[in-house]
Enzyme design. Structure first.
Site, PDB file in Angstrom:
ATOM      1  N   GLU A 195      30.759  34.293  41.484  1.00 40.69           N
ATOM      2  CA  GLU A 195      31.949  35.132  41.337  1.00 40.69           C
ATOM      3  C   GLU A 195      31.556  36.616  41.314  1.00 40.69           C
ATOM      4  OE1 GLU A 195      35.028  35.283  41.803  1.00 40.69           O
ATOM      5  OE2 GLU A 195      36.203  34.815  40.013  1.00 40.69           O
ATOM      6  N   THR A 200      39.922  45.568  45.509  1.00 41.17           N
ATOM      7  CA  THR A 200      39.531  45.378  44.118  1.00 41.17           C
ATOM      8  C   THR A 200      39.233  46.713  43.461  1.00 41.17           C
ATOM      9  OG1 THR A 200      38.549  43.296  44.793  1.00 41.17           O
ATOM     10  CG2 THR A 200      37.966  44.084  42.611  1.00 41.17           C
TER      11      THR A 200
END
Lengths: 307, 307
Positions: free
Chosen positions: B128, B181
């Protein structure tokens, strides 16, 4: 029934990670109050023992909350209130809250219970506001509901009852120093770091989960306050020493009770709670500061009739 | 067993009041992955279908998490990973998390389950981190554990499983826009007002309590985000319209899924969840933005073997 004697318990607000919303109810320490129905209309504070507090209704916390209910009901009678104050004002364990809930709880009983616990809390908020200059219920709710309470919101008032693990005990040390409410407020930051906030609500959510699941180790891992304690603990001499001593002697957690100066600890079982008391006493015994200590089970009943 | 096919579900992180710690697991939408034990040592991404993603092990999220486990075990074999990617990268419903957990879950099964769910999550964090440049588990944990999870802390990793009311359904709308992001992060304030913070943790604690007590009205009253949503919602066109439409059509609550652009709603029962879907579709149908929608029960099982 024209007269009722009640026990109005002390309470611990904030509980480390639950600033302004969480509280729990203590046992064995609390005020005793007698509420009496009289013919003469009005609210009358007829006796205050223990500490020097005003007897003028509008200047007395118990009087103000009583008036709020009295005006809502407008009954054909009046009420006399006698207060045997055992909780020292300014101790940080809900002294004003105990007074505020005592009068409305007693009157509600004598009137045939027209109000539920949330409504009683709402009346008591008016009295509490006299003492703290703002409307909050984090001591009132546990005093009325017992156990752990989460005040989800004050307006509209919503109180959640959180389960209490069966073997949970509190230890309190009350160092006899004065912390001015204004100072305890002024020392708080208006803005806080987002990263700390995430840590805090993670701990708070975990504590609520732990209380639901009787998970003592998780209670221990959740009882941390990274937002308020670093600031307010400066106002309490030897706070860090007391906290570390409590943790070293088996406390699940320890923190400031309300805005202080009292310090609370939570422990699994009465033996550990007593060990923690001894550890706390040891710290303050070496200082010139007078103190009281209390050990009790979490009081799941809350305020109650004693006569 | 030398080969396993698994379903790795999409997930919703943050869930309005639980920024960075809370998440839940979706059903019906997820990636399909095949993990195969091979003689040649190493981790090999042999196929990626659905979206154009790197097949170099060190550049692929599933590869990186697989490597983390592989290096910990150092087995005498290697593993091939085939990914049928159904969750669009950057959709805000845990696309990278699904890849990251899929490889480690599959390998763990083929190795005889040496690791528990928390350990699997810890390996997946490494994958991740490749996608999001930071170590977090708020999508990984619900993908692995199923249901609602509270990531109490990342280091050390601690995941709490929160009960799921039986009739709770999610509706997701994924507007096909890109949110970087870096932009979603940069828009967040570093400092937040203490008053808002108190509101947020009151809601978060209440939500945890509501999930424990199956209290749908309280879930509704708790699903509010006063800290993150006011900032990040600006990056999602028509967010307010979608949210208001969802609430008007019976949703318990609605908010940004992860860092967006997907928007989630929670509803009691599938009928309401489908009404909410229709309401959400109505909003975006009037725009030029393409979108997908999903309705599913909260997936309490999490990642699973399908063959």
């Amino acid at each position: 029934m024209n007269e009722i004697k009640i026990f109005s318990p002390a309470t611990v607000a904030n509980v480390a990670c639950g600033f302004d919303v969480l509280g729990f109810c203590l046992d064995t320490i609390g005020d005793e109050m007698t509420i009496r129905k009289v013919d003469k209309k009005g609210i009358f504070i007829t006796k205050v023992e223990g500490f020097n507090l005003p007897t003028e209704t509008e200047l007395n916390v118990a009087g103000v909350s009583a008036l709020a209910m009295y005006e809502a009901v407008n009954p054909d009678c009046g009420f006399e209130i006698e207060i045997r104050k055992n909780i020292k004002p300014g101790s940080g364990i809900g002294s004003s809250a105990a007074s505020a809930v005592g009068s409305v709880f007693g009157m509600n009983e004598l009137l045939g219970k027209p109000f539920n616990k949330t409504e009683l809390t709402a009346f008591a908020i008016k009295g509490e506001a006299l003492a703290s200059q703002c409307e909050h219920a984090d001591n009132l709710a546990p005093a009325i509901f017992g156990g752990f309470t989460l005040v989800k919101s004050v307006s509209p008032l919503e109180v959640l009852q959180i389960p209490v693990p069966n073997n949970l005990y509190a230890t309190i040390i009350h160092p006899q120093i004065e912390i001015k409410t204004s100072e305890a407020r002024a020392i708080l930051p208006k803005q806080v770091p987002l990263q700390d906030v995430i840590t805090q609500w993670s701990n708070f959510g975990s504590l609520i989960h732990a209380l639901h699941t009787n998970d003592y180790p998780l209670i221990k891992r959740s009882l941390h306050d990274v937002i308020i304690e670093p600031h307010r603990s400066k106002l309490i001499p030897y706070f860090d020493d007391v906290k570390q001593a409590a943790l070293k002697h088996g406390a699940l957690g320890s923190g400031i009770s309300g805005s202080g100066p009292s310090i609370f600890s939570l422990s699994e079982g009465i033996e550990k709670a007593k060990n923690v008391e001894e550890a706390m006493i040891n710290v303050y015994s070496k200082t010139n500061i007078k103190f009281d200590t209390y050990v009790c089970k979490i009081n799941t009943q809350g305020i109650k009739i004693i006569e």
